[in-house]
Design an enzyme around this catalytic site. Structure first.
Site, PDB file in Angstrom:
ATOM      1  N   GLU A 169     -11.575   4.645  -4.750  1.00 32.36           N
ATOM      2  CA  GLU A 169     -11.762   3.197  -4.752  1.00 32.36           C
ATOM      3  C   GLU A 169     -12.259   2.682  -6.103  1.00 32.36           C
ATOM      4  O   GLU A 169     -13.059   3.330  -6.778  1.00 32.36           O
ATOM      5  CB  GLU A 169     -12.763   2.793  -3.662  1.00 32.36           C
ATOM      6  CG  GLU A 169     -12.240   2.937  -2.241  1.00 32.36           C
ATOM      7  CD  GLU A 169     -11.180   1.902  -1.910  1.00 32.36           C
ATOM      8  OE1 GLU A 169     -10.963   0.980  -2.717  1.00 32.36           O
ATOM      9  OE2 GLU A 169     -10.567   2.019  -0.839  1.00 32.36           O
ATOM     10  N   ARG A 188      -1.081  -5.267   4.426  1.00 35.07           N
ATOM     11  CA  ARG A 188      -0.292  -4.799   3.284  1.00 35.07           C
ATOM     12  C   ARG A 188       0.910  -4.006   3.775  1.00 35.07           C
ATOM     13  O   ARG A 188       0.792  -3.201   4.709  1.00 35.07           O
ATOM     14  CB  ARG A 188      -1.154  -3.919   2.365  1.00 35.07           C
ATOM     15  CG  ARG A 188      -2.368  -4.636   1.799  1.00 35.07           C
ATOM     16  CD  ARG A 188      -3.277  -3.713   1.013  1.00 35.07           C
ATOM     17  NE  ARG A 188      -3.861  -2.667   1.861  1.00 35.07           N
ATOM     18  CZ  ARG A 188      -4.842  -1.852   1.478  1.00 35.07           C
ATOM     19  NH1 ARG A 188      -5.336  -1.953   0.245  1.00 35.07           N
ATOM     20  NH2 ARG A 188      -5.320  -0.927   2.300  1.00 35.07           N
ATOM     21  N   ARG A 194       0.863  -1.187   0.000  1.00 36.14           N
ATOM     22  CA  ARG A 194       0.000   0.000   0.000  1.00 36.14           C
ATOM     23  C   ARG A 194       0.894   1.230   0.000  1.00 36.14           C
ATOM     24  O   ARG A 194       1.770   1.381   0.845  1.00 36.14           O
ATOM     25  CB  ARG A 194      -0.891  -0.012   1.249  1.00 36.14           C
ATOM     26  CG  ARG A 194      -1.756   1.231   1.436  1.00 36.14           C
ATOM     27  CD  ARG A 194      -2.828   1.336   0.347  1.00 36.14           C
ATOM     28  NE  ARG A 194      -3.872   2.284   0.716  1.00 36.14           N
ATOM     29  CZ  ARG A 194      -3.785   3.605   0.585  1.00 36.14           C
ATOM     30  NH1 ARG A 194      -2.680   4.144   0.094  1.00 36.14           N
ATOM     31  NH2 ARG A 194      -4.795   4.374   0.928  1.00 36.14           N
TER      32      ARG A 194
END
Length: 325
Positions: free
Chosen positions: A213, A257, A205
């Site tokens: 999104e 992540r 990330r």
């Protein structure tokens, strides 16, 4: 005090205020602080500013006297509101208003270190000075003023780098980062990728950026999300990258992540110096996040510039609050 002393001290106060109160500034704010740091001496015909103003300074001196109204909290408030609002309107930067107040206030602060003090609460004739022994006060043109300006210059040089990166950015830089090289095997969306490094696939990330999104199952596709995802695919897909993972703070987010800065070898010289996270912001493909990280202030400046240009989503997406954070 001399005009150079007030200017140096004014800039020192601006840099210190930026570091402590977490606001960033640009050149107009630096100039505003410098100019406003000498404005109170408009009521003193023998000062540098008084010489420039001529009869205006003499009139102010006859009307108010030196270190009275123009050296008061009332004048500070009026100058900050009037000049600060004008500069904000001209530059579009709220930091210009802060710089006016800091620069003007620094002059009053400095003069309170002298024997004469100032009528800080004008129209009251009460003289405001900092407590202390008279022999330790600053005398204009004397050795004490030279010591004062030397200390102000030293602190200005110390505070300047902190004011540009913030205390959080400085801490993250001092903490260092781990480096990992790998190949991008999958682009999930604009700010999330998978990198194959050291024989395993790592979800990554991008730190400090938030693209709209496109893949969240319980959320609609965000405005300009497909464009951001497509750009990331074009630039990063199947490409060698360098991941920079800060040692301070969490190394992973709530979804497991790895949090990292992604660097590209843009020139083919093997140096991997192009920061892709910042590219997304500069192109208007992402907004910034508000949590502390190494380049938070740099990213905020890039975001403001992109918004002013109307780049990418800043022009295409009128309702920014519809984004998922």
């Amino acid at each position: 005090m001399k005009v150079a002393t007030h200017i140096v001290f004014g800039e020192c106060c601006l840099f210190a205020a930026s570091a402590v109160f977490d606001f960033h500034y640009e050149t107009p704010s630096v100039l505003a602080a410098a100019v406003c740091s000498v404005l109170p001496d408009a009521d003193y015909p023998k000062s540098w500013l008084g010489h420039q103003l001529g009869s205006v300074s003499e009139d102010l001196n006859r009307l108010f006297g030196h270190r009275s109204f123009l050296h008061s909290l009332l004048a500070l408030i009026l100058a900050t509101i009037s000049l600060g609002s004008l500069l904000w309107w001209i530059t579009g930067q709220s930091s210009s208003t802060i710089a006016v107040g800091v620069g003007y206030g620094s002059h009053l602060f400095a003069d309170m270190m002298t024997l004469g003090g100032v009528q800080l609460f004008w129209p009251s004739r009460l003289i405001a000075v900092f407590p202390g022994r008279d022999e330790y006060r600053v005398v204009s043109g004397g050795n004490s003023e030279r010591v004062f300006v030397a200390l102000a210059l030293m602190f200005a040089l110390l505070f300047y780098p902190v004011s540009r990166v913030g205390f959080d950015g400085l801490i993250y830089r001092l903490g260092g980062a781990d480096t990992l090289y790998g190949r991008v095997t999958k682009v999930i969306d604009g700010d999330t990728i998978e990198v194959e490094a050291q024989g395993r696939s790592t979800p990554v990330r991008l730190i400090g950026v938030d693209t709209p999104e496109t893949v969240a199952p319980d959320q609609p596709i965000g405005c300009f999300g497909p464009q951001a995802s497509e750009y990331t695919k074009q630039i990063l897909a199947d490409r060698l990258v360098r991941l920079e993972i800060p040692r301070i703070g969490d190394s992973e987010d709530a979804y497991g992540r790895t949090l990292a800065y992604v660097y590209l070898d843009a020139d083919g010289d093997g140096r991997y110096e192009r920061l892709f996270n910042e590219d997304l912001i500069e192109l208007g493909l992402a907004r910034t996040t508000d949590f502390p990280h190494t380049y938070r202030r740099e990213f905020e400046r890039a975001r403001e510039e992109a918004e002013e240009r109307g780049a990418g989503l800043w022009n295409a997406c009128p309702d920014m609050e519809s984004w998922a954070s």
